[in-house]
Each structure stands twice: as C-alpha cells, then as structure tokens.
Write a protein that holds these residues in place. Structure first.
Motif, PDB file in Angstrom:
ATOM      1  N   SER A   1       9.417   6.022  10.802  1.00 17.13           N
ATOM      2  CA  SER A   1       9.755   5.804   9.641  1.00 17.13           C
ATOM      3  C   SER A   1      10.304   3.378   9.058  1.00 17.13           C
ATOM      4  N   ALA A   2      10.198   3.359  10.852  1.00 18.36           N
ATOM      5  CA  ALA A   2       9.975   1.789  10.952  1.00 18.36           C
ATOM      6  C   ALA A   2       9.252   0.853  10.075  1.00 18.36           C
ATOM      7  N   ARG A   3       7.344   1.908  10.053  1.00 17.25           N
ATOM      8  CA  ARG A   3       6.059   1.324   9.456  1.00 17.25           C
ATOM      9  C   ARG A   3       6.182   1.824   7.948  1.00 17.25           C
ATOM     10  N   LEU A   4       6.901   2.354   7.626  1.00 13.89           N
ATOM     11  CA  LEU A   4       7.017   3.208   6.016  1.00 13.89           C
ATOM     12  C   LEU A   4       8.557   2.253   5.575  1.00 13.89           C
ATOM     13  N   ALA A   5       9.498   2.157   6.640  1.00  8.13           N
ATOM     14  CA  ALA A   5      10.014   1.451   6.348  1.00  8.13           C
ATOM     15  C   ALA A   5      10.229  -1.033   5.750  1.00  8.13           C
ATOM     16  N   ALA A   6       9.150  -0.528   6.149  1.00  3.38           N
ATOM     17  CA  ALA A   6       8.083  -2.226   6.374  1.00  3.38           C
ATOM     18  C   ALA A   6       7.466  -2.475   5.231  1.00  3.38           C
ATOM     19  N   LEU A   7       6.867  -1.198   4.667  1.00  9.01           N
ATOM     20  CA  LEU A   7       6.115  -1.466   3.402  1.00  9.01           C
ATOM     21  C   LEU A   7       6.880  -0.698   2.408  1.00  9.01           C
ATOM     22  N   TYR A   8       7.560  -0.225   2.391  1.00  4.16           N
ATOM     23  CA  TYR A   8       9.080   0.419   1.475  1.00  4.16           C
ATOM     24  C   TYR A   8      10.166  -0.121   1.262  1.00  4.16           C
TER      25      TYR A   8
END
Length: 441
Positions: free
Chosen positions: A69-76
């Motif tokens: 979730s953290a990696r995705l949230a940083a991208l989106y």
C-alpha cells in the motif's frame, strides 16, 4: 503502466495539511482502538492461547499489505486508496471491487466501533450512545481534516496512557501466571487462522493513511514512512497488552469476557482502575470511529468521482475542503447500523471485505516496475495469499454474508456497464443519423 491521476488545478481538490506525525497518529487512532478493546475476546474464542500466534500471522500479512500500500500510495497520492490503485494497475473492475469491499467492510467497522463506545460507556443504552457518537464525529469530520487530526492526537495519547496502566497493573499484581501462555495447548491451525483473520480487523487502520493521500504533505515521502511506523507501534502495543490479558485471565476466561481489559484489572485487584479502563475504551473506540469515517468517506468520494456511486457524493465543501456529502451519507448509514447491529458479527463481516480489498492491493503492487518503487516480489505474493487464506478462515456466517454483499456490488457494476454501453450505442446511432439523414423520396 498508467500514470497517477492528475488532480492539480481541479476545483474539488482536497487541501494537503497532514504531515508525518499527523498521518501516523491517524493510523494509530484507527488500529489501537479497534484491536485492543474489540478483537481480543473473539480471537481468544477462536484460538484460545493460540491467539498470540494469530496475532503474529495477522502482523505478517498486515506488514506485506502495508508495504504494498505504501509503494502504491506514493505513486498514486489521491483519495481512494486501493480503489485508485486497482483501476490504474489492473483495470476498472478490480478497482471498483476493492472500493466496494472497503466501503461495505469499513462501514461495518464503524458500526462495531460505535457499539464498543456504547457498551463501555453506558451498557444499558448502548445503541443510543452509539448513534449519538456517530452523529457527533460526523460533525467533527465535516468541520475539516485538521480538526480531526488534532482530536485523534489527543485520543491516542489518552488510550496509550490507559493501556500502560493496565499492563503495569497486570504484571505487578502477582496474579499474572506465565504458564497461561502455553500457546500450543489448545490451538488448532484453523483456530489460529480464524483468530488472525479477526485480529486483522484491528491492523487494517493503516489504510486510513493511504486513502487520505490527497491531504498529506509530500505524499511520496510521508506515506511510505507513516504506514510501516504506525503498524510497528501498534503491533508492539497489541503484543504487550495481549500477553498481559492472557497471563491474568487465562485464554478461556478471556474468550468469554465482554470487557476483557476491565476484567483483567478486576482480577488483578486494582479496582480503582476499572472505570478508567472503561473511559479509555470508549475514548479508543471514538478515535477509531473518527478515523474510519474519514477513510470510508474518502473512498466514497473517489468512487463517486468516477460515477460508481452517485456523483452528487463527489462534492467538496467550498470552505472546509472536505467531501461533505460523502461524510453525511456515510454517517447516516453507520448510524442505522449502530442502532441494529451486533459487534462480533460486524467484526467478521468487516474483516472479509477488507481482506478482499488488500488482496487487490497486493495484486496491484505486483505489477509495479523497478522504476515505480516496486517492493520485493515476495511481499505482494505473501500478502495476497495471506489475505485469501484469512478471509476464508473467518466464521462461516461472515464468509457467507461478505460474499453475498460483494456479489451484490458485482451485479450492480455489471448492470451499470450494460446501461452505459447501450446509452453510448444509442448516442452513436443518433449521431450517425444526424450526419447522414435519410434521403426524402
């Protein structure tokens, strides 16, 4: 693959006000209140002394979900969490399914937390107190995210102080018996997995950070740091308090307790602390409910922007810069559930919906490329498999009701797609007729 949604210059963009500390506190407010005062007893009922193993399993799955979730949230960094990630990485349907699972699952969580407030604060009128709490916190959220963050910060401080007092009382009373931690004595694999699924309900609060990505300052740095930090603090608190409760009460008595931490201080002989614990439990549940309503309303906002929910819910208040219609709608639904629902049933139903949500989050993270902050491939794989296993290890009633509600959402999605396709075809036919009118004879 797809680029992050560009919300710059949009009139209904939310305001970025939250720093790292506030983001961590909002995550703590969601997790600590939910787990300690609501999920320990049903987990002990499922696994007995094996609930500590269940806690470890839930923590591993939650960690994988947190990294994905953290990696995705940083991208989106937009409101909506995995609803956005699923659409960007896997397609519109998977994003919709994640959003639907989150909204219905976390709406049940809101009801469970509201009822926890009621049963601790005024058991004789628990449902009325629960409805009043929902109304009050919806009003707080309506007034703006910064006010919510300050209130959550105060709540977390109070709850941590109360939990510290409970642990100290348990370990210094002479009633704590280490032999009660015999984890393998009465634990089956199925019971441990069911306990892990129920305790996952408590760990899922870090999603509040990701779903508010549009309101966090410097989200590419803040979100990846805030999510694992909030999770690590929560796991440490859970483990210490769970050990204290088991060593004082024993797994069987813990499983039957309606207010386990209050009962623990009673058995420890520290009777003056019991009313303090009850107040602390109510305050903890208030913090969880506050953050839960924030997260559900932000995902509702994102789905409404894409017309998966009524578009009127996509409005952002011109003064307070919050999705006011979504918050009012969520508050109304939660108030109805709080007047009628059962706490333990709500926990199981919530866990099923949220585990579906994180399955899609892990699948989305698996598609990230090396230049997009991709996590080690093992993390989303373990996270996705763990979510599926824990979802179907839940009590059968929770699995059936959860699957039924997801099925309703899928059917609604299909109907909408058919209507949209026919509308477009009809519009295309009308355009062709206008472009090539029939010749008059």
């Amino acid at each position: 693959m797809s680029r992050p949604p560009d919300t710059s210059g949009v009139a209904d963009e939310l305001r970025r006000r939250l720093g790292l500390f506030d983001a961590v506190v909002i995550g703590l407010g969601s997790m600590i209140g939910a787990g300690i005062f609501a999920a320990l007893a049903p987990a002990a009922h499922a696994a007995g002394s094996g609930l500590l193993l269940g806690l470890a399993v839930a923590a591993v799955v939650a960690y994988c979900n947190a990294i994905s979730s953290a990696r995705l949230a940083a991208l989106y960094p937009a409101s909506g969490g995995t609803y956005v990630y699923g659409r960007m990485r896997l397609g519109d349907f998977w994003g919709y399914l994640a959003g639907w699972g989150f909204v219905v699952g976390k709406t049940a969580s809101c009801a469970a937390m509201a009822l926890t407030i009621g049963f601790y604060a005024w058991p004789a009128h628990a449902h009325a107190v629960a409805v009043a709490a929902v109304v009050a916190l919806t009003a707080v959220n309506y007034a703006g995210i910064q006010k919510s963050a300050w209130l959550t910060r105060a709540i977390v401080a109070v709850v941590l102080a109360v939990l510290t007092a409970v642990v100290v009382a348990a370990f210094t009373s002479g009633t704590a018996v280490a032999e009660r931690l015999d984890i393998g004595a009465d634990a089956s694999i199925g019971g441990v997995l069911q306990a892990a699924g129920l305790l996952f309900f408590a760990f899922a609060g870090y999603a509040r950070i990701a779903t508010m990505g549009e309101e966090v300052r410097d989200p590419t740095r803040t979100i990846p740091r805030a999510i694992p930090l909030a999770l690590a603090i929560t796991l440490a608190v859970y483990a210490i308090v769970a050990v204290a409760a088991i060593t004082v009460l024993g797994p069987q008595r813990l499983a039957q307790a309606t207010a386990p931490l209050s009962e623990a201080v009673q058995v420890a002989g520290v009777h003056w602390l019991e009313p303090v614990v009850r107040v602390g439990a109510a305050v903890a549940a208030l913090g969880a409910l506050l953050a839960l309503i924030l997260g559900v309303s932000r995902t509702t906002l994102a789905m409404a922007r894409d017309h998966h929910l009524p578009h009127a819910l996509a409005a952002v208040h011109p003064k307070f810069k919050v999705p006011h219609r979504a918050e009012l709608a969520v508050g109304a639904v939660v108030a109805v559930l709080a007047a009628t629902a059962d706490v333990r049933g709500a926990i199981g139903f919530s866990s099923f919906g949220v585990l579906v949500y994180y399955t899609i989050a892990n699948a989305s993270a698996f598609t990230l490329g090396p230049g997009e902050g991709r996590p080690p491939r093992l993390i989303p794989v373990v996270g996705a498999i763990g979510c599926v296993v824990l979802a179907f290890a839940l009590p059968l009633s929770s699995v059936i009701s959860g699957a039924a509600v997801l099925g309703i959402g899928i059917a609604a999605y299909g109907v909408r797609r058919v209507i949209t396709r026919r509308t477009r075809q009809a519009g295309s036919g009308d355009s062709q007729q206008r472009a090539h009118p029939p010749e008059s004879g």
